[in-house]
Enzyme design. Structure first.
Site, short mmCIF file in Angstrom:
data_model
loop_
_atom_site.label_atom_id
_atom_site.label_comp_id
_atom_site.label_asym_id
_atom_site.label_seq_id
_atom_site.Cartn_x
_atom_site.Cartn_y
_atom_site.Cartn_z
N SER A 48 0.84 -1.20 0.00
CA SER A 48 0.00 0.00 0.00
C SER A 48 0.88 1.25 0.00
O SER A 48 2.10 1.17 -0.10
CB SER A 48 -0.91 0.01 1.24
OG SER A 48 -0.11 0.11 2.42
N LYS A 49 0.23 2.41 0.15
CA LYS A 49 0.95 3.68 0.12
C LYS A 49 1.98 3.81 1.23
O LYS A 49 2.93 4.57 1.12
CB LYS A 49 -0.04 4.84 0.21
CG LYS A 49 -0.92 5.00 -1.04
CD LYS A 49 -1.86 6.16 -0.89
CE LYS A 49 -2.74 6.32 -2.13
NZ LYS A 49 -3.70 7.44 -1.99
N ARG A 50 1.78 3.06 2.32
CA ARG A 50 2.75 3.18 3.41
C ARG A 50 4.11 2.58 3.03
O ARG A 50 5.09 2.77 3.72
CB ARG A 50 2.23 2.53 4.70
CG ARG A 50 2.01 1.03 4.65
CD ARG A 50 1.62 0.50 6.02
NE ARG A 50 1.18 -0.89 5.98
CZ ARG A 50 -0.05 -1.29 5.74
NH1 ARG A 50 -0.98 -0.39 5.52
NH2 ARG A 50 -0.37 -2.56 5.72
N GLY A 65 5.48 3.46 0.28
CA GLY A 65 5.93 4.41 -0.73
C GLY A 65 4.94 4.46 -1.88
O GLY A 65 3.87 3.86 -1.84
#
Length: 500
Positions: free
Chosen positions: A251-253, A255
């Site tokens: 996911s976005k966590r 990057g």
């Protein structure tokens, strides 16, 4: 029946690597089976779907090398291929279900449903719609309508177990108690995902629905809809999820894991395609570097791993480097050129002399580049020279007995000398070697300091000709010849107190 698969993204933002892998697996499956790959846009989310996202999505897929047989821009016999252009079709199907008593209007407001949902959560239970509006009388419904309450529409579910054979996971069974009477059309008359996708897949003659395991819970709902419509069901297959390095869902966590971000980083399209294809699928011969055509030939669903795949960007970079190395030098130069132009290192218009030199520059760096965005930094020794930047390792070389003699000899002998070929450079090096009776590191370490002020870098017999030819050209950034570099080093060392 010929295989027909689809990739049906929602144009609500950038394409995530997980979605891209789904597109790749579907594309490879279709090509391997001699079937059709359809692109369909599920753009019913009016608030988040944008034309800009549609444009970027199509651009990204084209860049990746995916060519759809039907869909936006190419048309087809089963369009339209955007859900917002198919509302009249969904309306007809809703009316059919309501008329047959298989669906019903639900007048429950969002607040009351949210309250029930929260109560279920507090008790540790899955929220199931209690059927409040399932058995309303005709009078009760008319009263709701008279009060101008707009209904959503729910499917009337009979409790049972839904079973199907997953092409990847084998037999799967899910009971309807897990979801109950679910909404198929919202209050604004827009179709929900499960409702629209069944209608679209059937009418577009999709034979195989291949997608991520996050859709596994949707499959029984869709199977029920197929049965209620009396439609033939496609085969279903669900890929395992992609995990980040910490084993949590990618996911976005972790990057920016969008296709656009990796494109921007300097990944080759064919390398990114290759790397994503290996996320959850393995080649029969355990090969890692494969062209798209080879992947098409070798792909099969039985090589897809049931367990989750772990994303490793370092592995992606390794694969990218191998693809860069395998490029024809002219192809590599063409891909590298925009990065040099952006930094205004080379002119946008080439004459033949600059073109030939640029090819030599690209030959110099090709095997040292991991990402296309590295080309400028890997060329640094050609365009920059700073004797004061010599590090501790280099300064240790300067203390060696013969080092200063080699540096001075190179400065003197390279002046006004043609070093534009490997042979001429080697000839000069041999002169210094024979006159000073030095060899090995005592010869080559000081020569490297003369040319690049660094103890590592490209081979000097390739680097020096590139520098010398470049110094004679009219470039936006003037390149300093190796002779001038050597004299700058001599003068710098004298200022530092060295006896040279």
């Amino acid at each position: 029946m010929s295989v027909r698969v689809r990739f049906a993204p929602s144009p609500t933002g950038k394409l995530h690597l997980g979605n891209v892998r789904t597109a790749i697996f579907n594309y490879l499956y279709a090509r391997n089976k001699g079937g059709k790959f359809i692109l369909r846009l599920e753009d019913t989310d009016a608030e988040r779907s944008t034309e800009e996202s549609v444009k970027n999505l199509i651009s990204d897929l084209k860049w990746l090398g995916i060519q759809w047989d039907e869909g936006p821009e190419v048309g087809g016999n089963y369009g339209p291929y955007r859900q917002t252009e198919r509302y009249h079709i969904y309306k007809e199907h809703l009316e059919k279900l309501v008329k047959e008593g298989k669906a019903y209007p639900c007048y429950c407001d969002k607040e009351s449903l949210d309250r029930l949902r929260e109560e279920a959560r507090e008790k540790g239970r899955n929220f199931i719609y209690p059927g409040t509006c399932r058995n309303l009388t005709e009078k009760e419904r008319k009263e709701k309508e008279a009060a101008n309450i707009k209904p959503s529409f729910r499917l009337k579910i009979t409790p049972h177990t839904v079973s199907f054979n997953d092409l990847i996971r084998g037999n799967v069974s899910i009971h309807t108690d897990l979801f109950g009477d679910f909404i198929i059309v919202r209050q604004d008359l827009s179709p929900t995902y499960n409702f629209a996708v069944v209608i679209d897949d059937y009418l577009m003659k999709i034979t195989d629905v291949l997608r991520g395991e996050d859709h596994l819970s949707n499959t029984p709902k869709q199977i029920i809809l197929y049965d209620m419509f009396g439609y033939e069901k496609p085969r279903f297959g669900h890929f395992s999820m992609i995990l980040g390095p910490d084993n949590s869902k990618l996911s976005k966590r972790h990057g920016d894991v969008s296709l656009a971000a990796f494109r921007e980083k300097g990944f080759l399209s064919e390398a990114l395609f290759n790397a994503l294809a290996l996320l959850g699928w393995s080649d029969p011969d355990e090969r890692e570097i494969l062209k798209i055509e080879e992947l098409m030939e070798r792909f099969s669903l039985d090589r897809i791993n049931k367990s989750a795949a772990v994303f490793d960007e370092n592995k992606f970079r390794y694969i990218n480097k191998q693809h860069i190395i395998s490029l024809d030098i002219k192809d590599f130069a063409e891909k590298a050129k925009p990065y040099f132009e952006k930094e205004e290192i080379i002119p946008k218009e080439f004459d033949e002399n600059i073109q030939n030199w640029f090819l030599k520059l690209c030959e110099l760096i090709q095997k040292r580049v991991t990402l296309l965005s590295d080309v400028v930094s890997q060329s640094k020794t050609v365009f920059e020279y700073d004797p004061s930047a010599i590090d501790d390792e280099g300064r240790a070389v300067l203390e060696e007995e013969e080092c200063l003699k080699v540096i001075l000899a190179y400065a003197v002998k390279s002046e006004n000398r043609d070093l534009t070929t490997r042979e001429k450079y080697i000839e000069l090096v041999n002169e210094i070697k024979n006159e000073l009776k030095v060899k090995g590191k005592n010869l080559y370490h000081p020569l490297r300091l003369c040319v690049s002020s660094s103890m590592s870098g490209p081979d000097l017999d390739i680097l020096v000709p590139v520098i010398e030819i470049g110094a004679s050209l009219d470039l936006p950034i003037k390149i300093e010849s190796s002779s001038k570099r050597a004299w700058r080093l001599v003068n710098f060392l004298r200022e530092q107190g060295y006896k040279i």
